[in-house]
Design a protein around this motif. Structure first.
Motif, PDB file in Angstrom:
ATOM      1  N   LEU A  80      11.368  48.752   1.977  1.00 14.31           N
ATOM      2  CA  LEU A  80      12.241  49.891   2.239  1.00 14.31           C
ATOM      3  C   LEU A  80      12.647  49.996   3.696  1.00 14.31           C
ATOM      4  O   LEU A  80      13.817  50.245   4.005  1.00 14.31           O
ATOM      5  CB  LEU A  80      11.536  51.181   1.798  1.00 14.31           C
ATOM      6  N   VAL A  81      11.697  49.824   4.624  1.00 15.27           N
ATOM      7  CA  VAL A  81      11.985  50.101   6.038  1.00 15.27           C
ATOM      8  C   VAL A  81      12.330  48.853   6.842  1.00 15.27           C
ATOM      9  O   VAL A  81      12.748  48.961   7.995  1.00 15.27           O
ATOM     10  CB  VAL A  81      10.799  50.834   6.710  1.00 15.27           C
ATOM     11  N   SER A  82      12.165  47.655   6.258  1.00 15.25           N
ATOM     12  CA  SER A  82      12.417  46.438   7.027  1.00 15.25           C
ATOM     13  C   SER A  82      13.260  45.418   6.269  1.00 15.25           C
ATOM     14  O   SER A  82      14.323  45.013   6.742  1.00 15.25           O
ATOM     15  CB  SER A  82      11.080  45.801   7.435  1.00 15.25           C
ATOM     16  N   HIS A  83      12.799  44.998   5.095  1.00 14.61           N
ATOM     17  CA  HIS A  83      13.452  43.881   4.414  1.00 14.61           C
ATOM     18  C   HIS A  83      14.827  44.250   3.856  1.00 14.61           C
ATOM     19  O   HIS A  83      15.799  43.519   4.058  1.00 14.61           O
ATOM     20  CB  HIS A  83      12.545  43.362   3.296  1.00 14.61           C
ATOM     21  N   MET A  84      14.922  45.370   3.146  1.00 14.79           N
ATOM     22  CA  MET A  84      16.231  45.792   2.642  1.00 14.79           C
ATOM     23  C   MET A  84      17.209  46.083   3.785  1.00 14.79           C
ATOM     24  O   MET A  84      18.355  45.622   3.745  1.00 14.79           O
ATOM     25  CB  MET A  84      16.104  47.001   1.729  1.00 14.79           C
TER      26      MET A  84
END
Length: 360
Positions: free
Chosen positions: A175-179
């Motif tokens: 949620l906070v990095s990969h997407m």
């Protein structure tokens, strides 16, 4: 911790090694790439020599898909008393570790939430992890001594530990990095064949949104492949929101007043929810987000200008919380946006005007 082996001398592994070496830990370096390990050693990250015996901690700093096999080999050799890794995904490596019958009592997963657009040992810094969150994902039977050794590693790197379950971690970083990384790349991709006149209009907004898209491609292929299902689910949710936004914008462009007002309400709702979500991102020192006031200062592109600005700003007795530099396209000038606590902008502005600065 007196001795450690770092297996993998890329950006993160070399940064860990530099941080430990700076704290007088004897660090031994390993990498399948001879050039990378030589570079890390030349930077002062550690030695290429083999340890005389078992070290205190082995840090596996390889792509997620290699963590299991590398850990299995290291444990088979008796490399260390305790083991951790720094891969950005935890569920897949843990599955491999269990399948390979590794000793999970002496292993704990780890993920420092830090990085850079550049990869490799030359991009490494001893202070890369200072103040950053470092996730630790113990197994069901991780030994207390192994957890304590990992906590010592985090402390030596001046990071902030947080203990979290592997599956919860993967959903969170998705949620906070990969997407966000993949979305930034998709936005940046729209510029690939854009008219040059359009690209020259690029300002701080598009720069901020696409900054992380400049990261090394193969590294992110490895990261995304290890968390692909989670990121795909998140993108499905985002796609539904995009469909909602498109419908709202189409309605705003309609000739019917009722449709236009309904579309405007839809878009307004999305923007408001975006502001609400943005406000939840932790602020300074991980505290609740704080609203800052901003002062824009025009600055020339000469050596020493930024240092002079900070010196003059200090005369106002106001603490600078954040700084953002915007360059003017094709011009030797820019704007420095200085963020200060509520109530501090007036004093800062008055002081800077008095010192000859032009405010925006």
């Amino acid at each position: 911790m007196h001795t450690a082996v770092v297996i993998g001398t890329g950006l993160i592994g070399t940064s860990v090694a530099l941080a430990l070496s700076a704290r007088d830990v004897e660090v031994y370096l390993r990498d399948s790439d001879p050039a990378a390990v030589r570079t890390a050693a030349a930077l002062g990250a550690g030695t290429m020599a083999q340890p005389a015996g078992t070290v205190d901690l082995a840090i596996v700093a390889v792509p997620p898909g290699l963590v299991g096999p590398v850990l299995a080999d290291a444990q088979k050799e008796g490399t260390a008393r305790h083991y951790t890794d720094v891969a950005s995904v935890k569920g897949g490596p843990l599955h491999d570790i269990i399948a390979l019958d590794c000793d999970t009592r002496r292993y704990i997963g780890g993920h420092p939430m830090a990085g850079a657009e550049r990869a490799g040992p030359l991009a490494a810094r001893a202070d890369l992890f200072e103040g950053r969150v470092w996730a630790l994902t113990p197994t069901a039977d991780t030994d207390t001594d192994t957890l304590n050794m990992a906590l010592e590693l985090v402390a030596l790197c001046n990071a902030v530990p947080t203990v979290i379950e592997a599956g919860v971690h993967d959903r969170a970083v998705g949620l906070v990095s990969h997407m966000p990384h993949l979305v930034a790349s998709l936005v940046a991709m729209r510029l690939e064949h854009a008219d040059e006149r359009a690209v020259r209009l690029a300002g701080p907004g598009i720069r901020d949104v696409t900054r992380i898209a400049a990261a090394e491609t193969q590294l992110w292929v490895d990261i995304l492949s290890a968390n692909a299902a989670v990121v795909a689910d998140l993108l499905d949710e985002l796609a539904a929101d995009l469909d909602h936004a498109v419908a709202g914008l189409r309605a705003m462009a309609a000739t019917d007043e009722h449709k236009r007002s309904g579309g405007a309400r839809t878009v307004e709702s999305l923007l408001r929810r975006g502001r609400t979500g943005r406000a939840r991102i932790p602020g300074k020192h991980g505290s609740r987000p704080t609203r800052y006031e901003e002062v824009g200062v025009l600055i020339g592109d000469q050596p020493g200008e930024l240092a002079k600005l900070f010196m003059d700003a200090s005369r106002a007795g106001v603490n600078i919380e954040d700084v953002h530099l915007e360059h003017s396209t094709g011009q030797p000038t820019g704007v420095v946006r200085v963020s200060v606590s509520q109530g501090g902008s007036a004093a800062l502005g008055e002081t800077l005007r008095g010192r000859g600065w032009r405010l925006q």
